[in-house]
Design an enzyme around this catalytic site. Structure first.
Site, PDB file in Angstrom:
ATOM      1  N   ASP A  12       0.843  -1.210   0.000  1.00 20.00           N
ATOM      2  CA  ASP A  12       0.000   0.000   0.000  1.00 20.00           C
ATOM      3  C   ASP A  12       0.875   1.255   0.000  1.00 20.00           C
ATOM      4  O   ASP A  12       0.848   2.039   0.932  1.00 20.00           O
ATOM      5  CB  ASP A  12      -0.935  -0.005   1.224  1.00 20.00           C
ATOM      6  CG  ASP A  12      -0.197  -0.003   2.558  1.00 20.00           C
ATOM      7  OD1 ASP A  12       0.978  -0.449   2.606  1.00 20.00           O
ATOM      8  OD2 ASP A  12      -0.780   0.463   3.560  1.00 20.00           O
ATOM      9  N   HIS A 247       9.746  -0.419   8.929  1.00 20.80           N
ATOM     10  CA  HIS A 247       8.856  -1.589   9.009  1.00 20.80           C
ATOM     11  C   HIS A 247       8.929  -2.468   7.748  1.00 20.80           C
ATOM     12  O   HIS A 247       9.267  -3.647   7.811  1.00 20.80           O
ATOM     13  CB  HIS A 247       7.403  -1.134   9.158  1.00 20.80           C
ATOM     14  CG  HIS A 247       7.134  -0.182  10.255  1.00 20.80           C
ATOM     15  ND1 HIS A 247       7.228  -0.518  11.574  1.00 20.80           N
ATOM     16  CD2 HIS A 247       6.733   1.117  10.240  1.00 20.80           C
ATOM     17  CE1 HIS A 247       6.905   0.516  12.322  1.00 20.80           C
ATOM     18  NE2 HIS A 247       6.598   1.518  11.545  1.00 20.80           N
TER      19      HIS A 247
HETATM   20  C1  BDR Z   1       2.790  -0.487   8.613  1.00 16.89           C
HETATM   21  O1  BDR Z   1       1.720   0.441   8.437  1.00 16.89           O
HETATM   22  C2  BDR Z   1       1.959   1.246   7.319  1.00 16.89           C
HETATM   23  O2  BDR Z   1       1.655   2.570   7.608  1.00 16.89           O
HETATM   24  C3  BDR Z   1       3.399   1.048   6.934  1.00 16.89           C
HETATM   25  O3  BDR Z   1       3.574   1.195   5.541  1.00 16.89           O
HETATM   26  C4  BDR Z   1       3.701  -0.342   7.402  1.00 16.89           C
HETATM   27  O4  BDR Z   1       3.363  -1.290   6.431  1.00 16.89           O
HETATM   28  C5  BDR Z   1       3.463  -0.212   9.941  1.00 16.89           C
HETATM   29  O5  BDR Z   1       2.579  -0.394  11.002  1.00 16.89           O
HETATM   30 CA    CA Z   2       2.905  -0.639   4.132  1.00 16.67          CA
END
Ligand code: BDR
Ligand code: CA
Length: 323
Positions: A12, A247
């Site tokens: 995303d 992340h």
């Molecule tokens: C996840 O949430 C999204 O905002 C980031 O892209 C990542 O995949 C982290 O909690």
């Molecule tokens: Ca993400």
């Protein structure tokens, strides 16, 4: 020469999603066979435009992009997290618009259909890296539950085992955006690895590393350096200093084997799908941690709690490499 490993990225984009894409494209052993998009950081039309834009910048415009779910299995899209990723999901520098990517071409398979087809085409070999809400994977399993035994691995960035959530006190964003989908995906019998906040919040990129990335010769690194503005602002509030959490690139690096787990027990994971304050929490059965995590009956998911590497160094090296 060894055959390339077929990789499917479900995403995303998303600032850290862009970094994950970059580290996958930087791996000479990997062949990105598809990018599937999902709502999450922003709406799915925009995440799809962002994926197309990033691939074009990376000179990887031949990688097919499949538009996926616009909303969770049982709900409606909540508007995304513009305070973290910008309104357009990529720091509001207008990347997709500046490249003239108006909308995704119609008539392609959906993300779920593409996942099913590719699982069959790459029987036993397809490695799925999912770094957004897990709706597309759940829809693919509903279309063809048999794909669970065809896929080589599924690596999910999401959840929180022993630490607080990030989008709510109890839940991490990718799980919270569609807990029912996460529940279905985590209950399927495919080889699962969960990369939760426990490890991703421990690996952060500094301003100095960001500067190195901004100076790198790669156009994708230049774009990534340009889009991180809101991300730094958000994480400054979290860490009280200028560092950003890695992340999604960490999940990608683990899946590719470019980062090695240090503590990663095989355990059971329950996703809380109730509508109370724990909605979206991932309950990992880690009660045996004081005994060194002996084998656990009913355990289905490897939960990565620590890694051996300095992830920010690895990301910086991959994004700044010259060839
Ligand atoms: C996840 O949430 C999204 O905002 C980031 O892209 C990542 O995949 C982290 O909690
Ligand atoms: Ca993400």
């Amino acid at each position: 020469m060894r055959p390339l490993r077929p990789i499917l990225l479900d995403t995303d984009p998303g600032i850290d999603d862009a970094m994950a894409l970059a580290v996958i494209l930087a791996d000479p052993s990997a062949e990105l066979v598809a990018v599937t998009t999902v709502f999450g950081n922003t709406d799915v039309d925009q995440t799809t435009r962002n994926a197309l834009a990033l691939l074009r910048v990376a000179d990887a415009g031949t990688v097919p992009v499949y538009r996926g779910a616009s909303s969770p299995l049982n709900g409606v899209f909540d508007g995304g997290v513009s305070h973290i990723h910008g309104t357009d999901g990529l720091g509001d520098i207008g990347l997709a618009t500046s490249l003239g990517i108006a909308r995704h071409p119609q008539g392609r398979e959906s993300a779920a259909e593409a996942i099913v087809r590719l699982a069959h085409e790459h029987r036993g070999k397809l490695e799925i890296i999912a770094i957004g809400p897990f709706t597309n994977l759940a829809l693919a399993l509903r279309l063809d539950p048999g794909i669970a035994s065809l896929v080589k691995s599924v690596t999910l960035m999401g959840g929180n085992a022993l630490v607080p959530g990030n989008i709510t006190p109890g839940a991490e964003a990718n799980i919270f955006h569609d807990p029912e989908a996460a529940h279905e995906v985590l209950n399927a019998s495919w080889p699962l690895t969960l990369v939760p906040l426990d490890v991703t919040m421990e690996h952060t990129l500094t301003r100095a590393q960001h500067t190195l990335i901004a100076r790198a010769p790669s156009p994708l690194a230049t774009v990534i350096a340009a889009v991180v503005g809101p991300y730094f602002t958000f994480y400054e509030g979290v860490y009280s200093t200028e560092r950003i959490a890695l992340h999604d690139p960490l999940a990608a690096l683990l899946a590719l084997g470019n980062v090695t787990p240090a503590l990663a027990p095989l355990t059971s994971v329950h996703v809380e799908c109730g509508h109370g304050p724990a909605r979206g929490a991932t309950i990992c059965d880690l009660r045996n941690r004081f005994r060194g995590f002996p084998p656990q009956s009913g355990a289905t998911c490897t939960v990565v709690l620590e890694v051996k590497d300095d992830v920010a160094d690895v990301v910086t090296r991959l994004l700044t490499q010259t060839s």
